[in-house]
Design an enzyme around this catalytic site. Structure first.
Site, PDB file in Angstrom:
ATOM      1  N   ASN A 137       1.051  66.369 175.976  1.00  0.00           N
ATOM      2  CA  ASN A 137       1.901  65.674 175.023  1.00  0.00           C
ATOM      3  C   ASN A 137       1.437  64.236 174.906  1.00  0.00           C
ATOM      4  OD1 ASN A 137       3.602  67.856 174.541  1.00  0.00           O
ATOM      5  ND2 ASN A 137       5.131  67.207 176.037  1.00  0.00           N
ATOM      6  N   ARG A 176       3.002  73.531 174.846  1.00  0.00           N
ATOM      7  CA  ARG A 176       1.879  73.372 175.792  1.00  0.00           C
ATOM      8  C   ARG A 176       1.704  74.620 176.642  1.00  0.00           C
ATOM      9  NH1 ARG A 176       3.117  68.510 179.312  1.00  0.00           N
ATOM     10  NH2 ARG A 176       5.158  69.406 179.040  1.00  0.00           N
TER      11      ARG A 176
END
Length: 91
Positions: A36, A18
């Site tokens: 996520n 990320r």
């Protein structure tokens, strides 16, 4: 400007994915979000022009970190959204 939803499958959680995706998006001028999912996948909403998003998707497919392994990247068109920047969504 267009917006795409991207669903990334593979070893993409717990490997800095990320953070690296957000850094890449900012470098390319792409705005949106990354988060996520409970399934182990990563969801991305990305807005930009077509060449920016094509470059972003190509680099996402490569994994964006040495520790990530992307098995699949599904891209779908979405209603155009305007974001002020690119953010990591944490729960």
């Amino acid at each position: 400007m267009i917006t795409q939803h991207m669903l990334v499958t593979g070893q993409v959680q717990g490997v800095g994915f990320r953070w690296s995706a957000a850094k890449l998006a900012r470098q390319l001028g792409v705005t949106g979000t990354v988060q996520n999912l409970p399934t182990g996948q990563v969801a991305i909403v990305a807005s930009g022009d077509e060449p920016q998003l094509a470059d972003f998707a190509q680099q996402i497919k490569r994994g964006v970190t040495p520790w990530a392994v992307v098995h699949d990247l599904k891209i779908t068109a979405a209603r155009t959204q305007r974001f002020s920047d690119f953010r990591i969504i944490t729960r």
